[in-house]
Design an enzyme around this catalytic site. Sequence first.
Site, PDB file in Angstrom:
ATOM      1  CG  ASP A   1     -99.698 -77.488 -10.516  1.00 36.04           C
ATOM      2  OD1 ASP A   1    -100.348 -76.472 -10.800  1.00 36.04           O
ATOM      3  OD2 ASP A   1     -98.453 -77.479 -10.391  1.00 36.04           O
TER       4      ASP A   1
ATOM      5  NE  ARG B   1     -92.310 -74.903  -5.538  1.00 40.65           N
ATOM      6  CZ  ARG B   1     -93.182 -73.988  -5.954  1.00 40.65           C
ATOM      7  NH1 ARG B   1     -92.855 -72.711  -5.963  1.00 40.65           N
ATOM      8  NH2 ARG B   1     -94.380 -74.350  -6.378  1.00 40.65           N
TER       9      ARG B   1
ATOM     10  CG  ASP C   1     -94.167 -83.620  -8.541  1.00 44.39           C
ATOM     11  OD1 ASP C   1     -94.520 -84.797  -8.650  1.00 44.39           O
ATOM     12  OD2 ASP C   1     -93.140 -83.144  -9.049  1.00 44.39           O
TER      13      ASP C   1
ATOM     14  NE  ARG D   1     -92.828 -75.133 -12.122  1.00 40.33           N
ATOM     15  CZ  ARG D   1     -92.505 -74.459 -11.024  1.00 40.33           C
ATOM     16  NH1 ARG D   1     -91.923 -73.281 -11.139  1.00 40.33           N
ATOM     17  NH2 ARG D   1     -92.753 -74.940  -9.829  1.00 40.33           N
TER      18      ARG D   1
ATOM     19  N   GLY E   1     -95.696 -74.895  -3.380  1.00 41.47           N
ATOM     20  CA  GLY E   1     -96.654 -73.817  -3.666  1.00 41.47           C
ATOM     21  C   GLY E   1     -97.886 -73.960  -2.781  1.00 41.47           C
TER      22      GLY E   1
ATOM     23  CB  THR F   1    -100.424 -79.282  -5.591  1.00 41.00           C
ATOM     24  OG1 THR F   1    -100.186 -78.687  -6.881  1.00 41.00           O
ATOM     25  CG2 THR F   1    -100.886 -80.711  -5.819  1.00 41.00           C
TER      26      THR F   1
ATOM     27  CG  ASP G   1     -98.672 -82.061 -10.382  1.00 44.94           C
ATOM     28  OD1 ASP G   1     -99.113 -81.933  -9.223  1.00 44.94           O
ATOM     29  OD2 ASP G   1     -97.624 -81.528 -10.770  1.00 44.94           O
TER      30      ASP G   1
HETATM   31  O1  F6P Z   1     -97.171 -75.965  -8.060  1.00 40.93           O
HETATM   32  C1  F6P Z   1     -98.153 -75.014  -8.127  1.00 40.93           C
HETATM   33  C2  F6P Z   1     -97.746 -73.878  -9.029  1.00 40.93           C
HETATM   34  O2  F6P Z   1     -98.704 -72.861  -8.863  1.00 40.93           O
HETATM   35  C3  F6P Z   1     -97.584 -74.224 -10.506  1.00 40.93           C
HETATM   36  O3  F6P Z   1     -98.797 -74.305 -11.209  1.00 40.93           O
HETATM   37  C4  F6P Z   1     -96.716 -73.084 -10.962  1.00 40.93           C
HETATM   38  O4  F6P Z   1     -96.013 -73.433 -12.111  1.00 40.93           O
HETATM   39  C5  F6P Z   1     -95.805 -72.881  -9.798  1.00 40.93           C
HETATM   40  O5  F6P Z   1     -96.489 -73.347  -8.657  1.00 40.93           O
HETATM   41  C6  F6P Z   1     -95.394 -71.443  -9.578  1.00 40.93           C
HETATM   42  O6  F6P Z   1     -94.501 -71.393  -8.516  1.00 40.93           O
HETATM   43  P1  F6P Z   1     -93.965 -70.056  -7.842  1.00 40.93           P
HETATM   44  O7  F6P Z   1     -95.038 -69.560  -6.929  1.00 40.93           O
HETATM   45  O8  F6P Z   1     -92.761 -70.474  -7.094  1.00 40.93           O
HETATM   46  O9  F6P Z   1     -93.710 -69.101  -8.948  1.00 40.93           O
END
Ligand code: F6P
Length: 323
Positions: free
Chosen positions: A128, A72, A103, A172, A11, A126, A130
Amino acid sequence: MKKIGVMTSGGDSPGMNAAIRAVVRTAVYHNLEVYGICRGYQGIIEGDMYQMLTTDVSNIIQRGGTILKTARSKEFMTEEGMAKAYEQLQAHGIEGLVLIGGDGTFRGANVFFEKYPIPAVGLPGTIDKDLAGTDFTIGFDTAVNTAMEAIDKIRDTADAHNRIFVVEVMGRDAGYIALNSGIACGAEDILIPELKTDMNTIVQGIRDDRRRKKNVQLIVVAEGDDFGGAVDVQKVLNEQVPEVDVRICVLGHIQRGGSPTFADRVLASRLGFAAVNALRAGIYQVMAGQINGAIVLTPFAEVVKQKANIPTDLQAMTYVLTK
Ligand code: F6P
């Protein structure tokens, strides 16, 4: 080392461009050729890369998103995908890599570089927050500020109507955005994946607050909370306290975009500079982070072992400050 690659993966997060700029400029300063790899690991597999000069990173420090795009990659998770990636890196003469991601990026790195030991240094990119090995990740500060501004606006309309608002923020697997935006906005309840959510206590709290005429209530919930998201919370409240008007707002990807804050720009610049210097010094398979203001290099394997690290005093504080 003469030629390195830089990529963003997973992300996107605000500040990734500032990190790319720092990597490219530091590398060029030291007479290294830098290749920008598009779309993360997928771009390595497809050999989608181009040489970057200092001018390619002009006018990007203030921009959200990533000029290198991101992805991804499912293919990279396979043996064949990794073998293709290695072949492409060899074919392009890439002798070192700077990976900017979260992550998933470091989990991939952990497996790939074990088998194909190409020198690599990571940067925590990120929203997040995390990852172990750093107090802050690039993009977290901007995302929390974005969420905070949105929730402040919601408070105005909640107040006007005496409503309860359940605001869902990203995360998430991690509750750092929820926790910090919730505290910053004075939310009555903050629901995060790291702590068990007890809806009975929340319902009781709302009844008590209504009795003493506290009519605005903000509940901030992380998308990955164990109980569920905003829709699930609203459903229970509608059943249990039907006399109260409950609305929801899912902030979603708005938290991932926008111009990075000063904190994210400075962090990204420092870590990008440190990553290239680590490669030059022969320190590999580590992520550059910042702990207590100092640059710290942590092995990839340690970075993804991040355990829930929610300070216990914050919950107690939130309870007192919202009574
Ligand atoms: O990893 C960052 C993040 O924004 C998370 O907080 C979220 O759950 C996820 O990516 C959403 O991913 P996508 O953009 O693939 O829906």
